[in-house]
Design a protein around this motif. Structure first.
Motif, short mmCIF file in Angstrom:
data_model
loop_
_atom_site.label_atom_id
_atom_site.label_comp_id
_atom_site.label_asym_id
_atom_site.label_seq_id
_atom_site.Cartn_x
_atom_site.Cartn_y
_atom_site.Cartn_z
N ILE A 1 10.75 12.02 -0.11
CA ILE A 1 11.54 10.94 0.49
C ILE A 1 10.80 9.65 0.19
O ILE A 1 9.80 9.32 0.84
CB ILE A 1 11.71 11.15 2.00
CG1 ILE A 1 12.35 12.52 2.27
CG2 ILE A 1 12.54 10.04 2.61
CD1 ILE A 1 12.36 12.90 3.73
N LYS B 1 7.79 13.37 7.83
CA LYS B 1 8.57 12.13 7.91
C LYS B 1 7.85 11.01 7.17
O LYS B 1 6.63 10.91 7.21
CB LYS B 1 8.82 11.74 9.36
CG LYS B 1 9.75 12.70 10.08
CD LYS B 1 10.13 12.20 11.44
CE LYS B 1 11.12 13.14 12.13
NZ LYS B 1 11.51 12.66 13.46
N ASN B 2 8.67 10.17 6.52
CA ASN B 2 8.06 9.05 5.81
C ASN B 2 7.71 7.93 6.79
O ASN B 2 8.29 7.81 7.87
CB ASN B 2 9.00 8.52 4.73
CG ASN B 2 10.30 7.98 5.31
OD1 ASN B 2 10.82 8.53 6.27
ND2 ASN B 2 10.81 6.91 4.75
N GLU C 1 7.73 4.00 7.14
CA GLU C 1 8.35 2.85 6.50
C GLU C 1 7.31 1.77 6.18
O GLU C 1 6.32 1.60 6.89
CB GLU C 1 9.43 2.25 7.41
CG GLU C 1 10.61 3.18 7.66
CD GLU C 1 11.45 3.39 6.42
OE1 GLU C 1 11.32 2.58 5.47
OE2 GLU C 1 12.21 4.37 6.39
N ALA C 2 7.61 1.07 5.10
CA ALA C 2 6.74 -0.03 4.69
C ALA C 2 6.88 -1.20 5.65
O ALA C 2 7.92 -1.40 6.27
CB ALA C 2 7.09 -0.47 3.28
N THR D 1 9.66 6.00 0.01
CA THR D 1 9.68 4.83 0.87
C THR D 1 9.59 3.57 0.01
O THR D 1 8.85 3.52 -0.96
CB THR D 1 8.49 4.86 1.85
OG1 THR D 1 8.59 6.05 2.63
CG2 THR D 1 8.51 3.66 2.78
N LYS D 2 10.40 2.58 0.39
CA LYS D 2 10.36 1.33 -0.35
C LYS D 2 8.97 0.69 -0.28
O LYS D 2 8.30 0.75 0.73
CB LYS D 2 11.39 0.35 0.21
CG LYS D 2 12.83 0.77 -0.04
CD LYS D 2 13.80 -0.27 0.51
CE LYS D 2 15.25 0.15 0.24
NZ LYS D 2 16.19 -0.86 0.79
N ASN E 1 2.09 -0.87 2.64
CA ASN E 1 3.00 0.00 1.90
C ASN E 1 3.32 1.23 2.75
O ASN E 1 2.50 1.69 3.53
CB ASN E 1 2.39 0.44 0.57
CG ASN E 1 2.41 -0.67 -0.47
OD1 ASN E 1 3.31 -1.51 -0.46
ND2 ASN E 1 1.42 -0.69 -1.33
N GLY E 2 4.52 1.74 2.57
CA GLY E 2 4.91 2.92 3.31
C GLY E 2 4.30 4.18 2.70
O GLY E 2 3.67 4.16 1.65
N ASP F 1 5.33 8.06 1.54
CA ASP F 1 6.48 8.92 1.24
C ASP F 1 6.49 10.16 2.14
O ASP F 1 5.43 10.66 2.54
CB ASP F 1 6.44 9.38 -0.22
CG ASP F 1 6.70 8.23 -1.19
OD1 ASP F 1 7.10 7.16 -0.71
OD2 ASP F 1 6.50 8.42 -2.40
N GLY F 2 7.67 10.62 2.44
CA GLY F 2 7.83 11.85 3.21
C GLY F 2 8.27 13.00 2.30
O GLY F 2 8.50 12.82 1.11
#
Length: 669
Positions: free
Chosen positions: A311, A244-245, A247-248, A313-314, A299-300, A302-303
């Protein structure tokens, strides 16, 4: 005493001779014998008869009549009758997979064998669909199905492709045999399991291959794969799990000084009371006061889903702190005041403005006023004077034949007569330029589309060049495009950018006879690309919208990069332009004559007058217009669509509905 029932036959030339023979053989008088004539022939030269009688054999070759048989105490008459009947009927016995048939005695019924849907029965080489009569000499063959071993793998993937679940099921190879049954006249072929043999279990390699065939590549749980390879049944076992990603977390800017709701950019709500007089009012701060703190985000991460797809992440939205007059940045994330004054911000750039106060009028004695901070004027701004502020302006009385310009809010508590008022300064100019660019882009797109349709429908006169076609359309259907192009050309020249590519296209392909230079109408797409680039840059240059609030204006030009709010009598024959909204607050305030143009909405009380003075209310294509009362000759314009009121009306609401229809709701007065 035990005995067995049987049927004996006796032959003779006639029935009487048969009875005598039976009497002698059985040692029973003829009168007691009950018999059945099986055959009797009476010919001229030959006579013949056969009878039969039921007797009970009590000892070897010793018989008694059935009626004289002495029953055992534990045998009922009914049971004896059944036994006697069974002895007469044919029978079927199934034992250890073999079918044994016994023919019936005289008067008995032959045996009947019923088939089974899971078996195939043939008697004497003929397939039996339901049942068949069988005898000892019948050739009987029974074949039945054998269930082959099967094994299944099914996979279920979650809708977000982050999890996969596996189901495994096995079915054995099953062989059958005939089920035993005791002798009876009719029998149904029944099967019973002879042997079950399970198929081999799925190997880890086979399971992994199945996952790959279903595009499951990432996050496969090896221990669960091993578990699946060791069991004969598995239901809804998690077999793969994605990453799972995370989030930022955006930067969070906290403003530490008191600021009213309007400065916080809250949207207007007609249901609540808003103190518009508080526009621009902020408490002062002392030197060293913390104005804002930027709390850094993260920063997020990525998943990856089970198919191996990233996936994304912004990226965390960052706040870039900026400072102007009267501020400094400490520790990289804290804005501190370096002087006493009124704090203000535009986006994430902070200022502390000193206030320039004028206790009387602005006239020839004071001269024009220009100040980097706030300006407060307690009197009037008189004829021919100019006031320009780096932030906000407050005029407590009237403005007459003067110019008021501010980068921030403008509040005029009196009247504005034959004057110019502009809030947002550079933004107002940019917004006008943006409006012209967007208008030019729309018209150019429609021009290209029109020519394309004419060509597809073969409606163009042979020999007409694309340049001539563009010229004709510019002179007939797209007259506004040339005027807009001239305004844009002037703006480019003001920036002293004579080499601008869009300026070149306007001069050489749109204005005057320039369109005759066009060889292919698709060349106009170059202008659209250049316009898009300019719009992108100008949008980035815009700051936060500011507002103008005044009581009344006449023969004036009012411009704002935010809202224009009229708190008193309204306006007369003026031009009012607002990027957001134009709002009349006081009941029965007037909008009589002139042009009111807003980006989002216009909310009026009374529009126009008895004399039919022309008043235009204009909003962009997604905007709306309201008026409590509208007189004849009032124009409601949304985008490029116009509706003119032809009869005195009330509760007027103009808008574009979901079907792109121009709707004007109103009631006639």
């Amino acid at each position: 005493m035990e005995g067995k029932v049987c049927t004996l036959k006796f032959e003779g030339t006639n029935v009487q001779e048969c009875l005598k023979s039976a009497s002698v053989s059985l040692c029973i008088s003829e009168e007691k014998i009950k018999f059945l004539v099986l055959e009797e022939k009476k010919g001229l030269f030959k006579k013949h008869a056969i009878i039969s009688t039921d007797v009970v054999e009590v000892l070897n070759n010793e018989y008694v009549l059935k009626d004289e048989y002495i029953l055992k105490d534990d045998i009922s008459t009914e049971t004896l009758e059944v036994e006697i009947q069974n002895e007469l009927d044919g029978s079927i016995e199934i034992k250890q997979g073999k079918i044994v048939i016994k023919n019936p005695c005289v008067g008995g019924k032959p045996a009947i064998l019923f088939t089974n849907k899971n078996a195939t029965l043939t008697v004497n080489d003929e397939k039996v669909s339901l049942s068949a009569t069988v005898y000892e000499e019948s050739i009987i063959d029974v074949s039945f199905r054998e269930d082959e071993a099967k094994r299944y793998i099914t996979l279920r993937t979650s809708s977000d492709k982050m999890e996969a679940y596996i189901n495994i099921k096995y079915e054995p190879t099953t062989t059958y045999k005939l089920k035993d049954c005791k002798p009876k006249n009719s029998a149904l072929i029944e099967l019973e399991v002879k042997e079950e043999k399970m198929p081999p279990k799925f190997t880890e390699l086979e399971i992994n291959k199945e996952l790959l065939n279903n595009n499951i590549k990432y996050g496969i749980l090896k221990m669960n794969v091993m578990k699946c390879a060791k069991t004969y049944e598995m239901r809804e076992l998690l077999i793969a799990s994605g990453k799972k990603n995370i989030e930022a977390i955006n930067d969070r800017l906290e403003i530490k000084y008191n600021i009213d709701d309007h400065q916080k950019n809250k949207e207007y709500d007609d249901e609540q009371v808003i103190d518009y007089k508080a526009i621009g009012s902020v408490q002062g701060v002392e030197e060293g006061r913390v104005l804002a703190i930027n709390y850094m985000g993260k920063n997020g991460i990525d998943g990856i889903d089970i198919t191996g797809k990233n996936i994304v992440t912004k990226i965390a939205r960052r706040v870039i702190l900026g400072i102007g007059e009267g501020c400094k940045i400490e520790n990289g994330n804290t804005v501190v005041a370096t002087t006493k004054g009124r704090p203000s911000s535009r986006g994430s750039t902070f200022f502390v403005y000193k206030t320039h106060k004028i206790t009387g009028d602005v006239d020839l004695k004071t001269g024009n006023i220009q100040f980097v901070g706030d300006i407060i004027i307690s009197g009037n701004v008189n004829e021919g004077m100019k006031v320009e502020a780096g932030n906000s302006i407050l005029v407590k009385n009237n403005v007459a034949e003067a110019e008021i310009t501010a980068s921030g809010d403008i509040v005029i508590k009196g009247n504005v007569i034959h004057s110019g008022v502009s809030a947002g300064k550079e933004d107002v100019v940019i917004l006008e330029y943006l409006s012209n660019l967007k208008s030019m882009k729309i018209d150019l797109s429609k021009l290209i589309e029109s020519i394309t349709q004419l060509k597809e429908m073969n409606l163009i006169k042979r020999g007409t060049s694309d340049g001539e076609l563009v010229k004709i359309l510019l002179e007939t259907k797209f007259k506004k495009l040339r005027k807009t192009s001239i305004d844009i050309a002037k703006k480019i020249l003001q920036k002293q950018d004579a080499e601008d590519e869009l300026l070149f296209i306007i001069k050489n392909k749109i204005l005057n006879v320039g369109s005759s230079n066009i060889k292919d109408y698709i060349e106009l797409n170059d202008a659209i690309i250049l316009i898009d680039n300019k719009i992108l840059v100008l949008d980035m240059d815009l700051t936060l919208p500011v507002n103008v609030m005044l009581d009344y204006c006449q023969d004036s030009v009012i411009k704002s990069s935010g809202n224009v709010i009229l708190t008193g009598k309204g306006e007369y024959v003026s031009q009012i332009v607002a990027t957001d909204s134009i709002i009349f607050l006081k009941d029965k305030s007037l909008a009589r004559g002139g042009v009111l143009k807003a980006g989002k909405e216009i909310k009026c009380k009374i529009v126009g007058g008895l004399g039919g003075v022309s008043t235009k209310l204009i909003v962009e294509k997604h905007g709306q217009i309201w008026a409590d009362i509208a007189y004849q000759n009032t124009s409601f314009i949304i985008g490029d669509r116009e509706y003119v009121i032809d009869v005195l009306s009330k509760n007027v609401h103009a808008y574009i509905d979901e079907a792109r229809e121009f709707i004007v709701d109103k009631l006639q007065l």
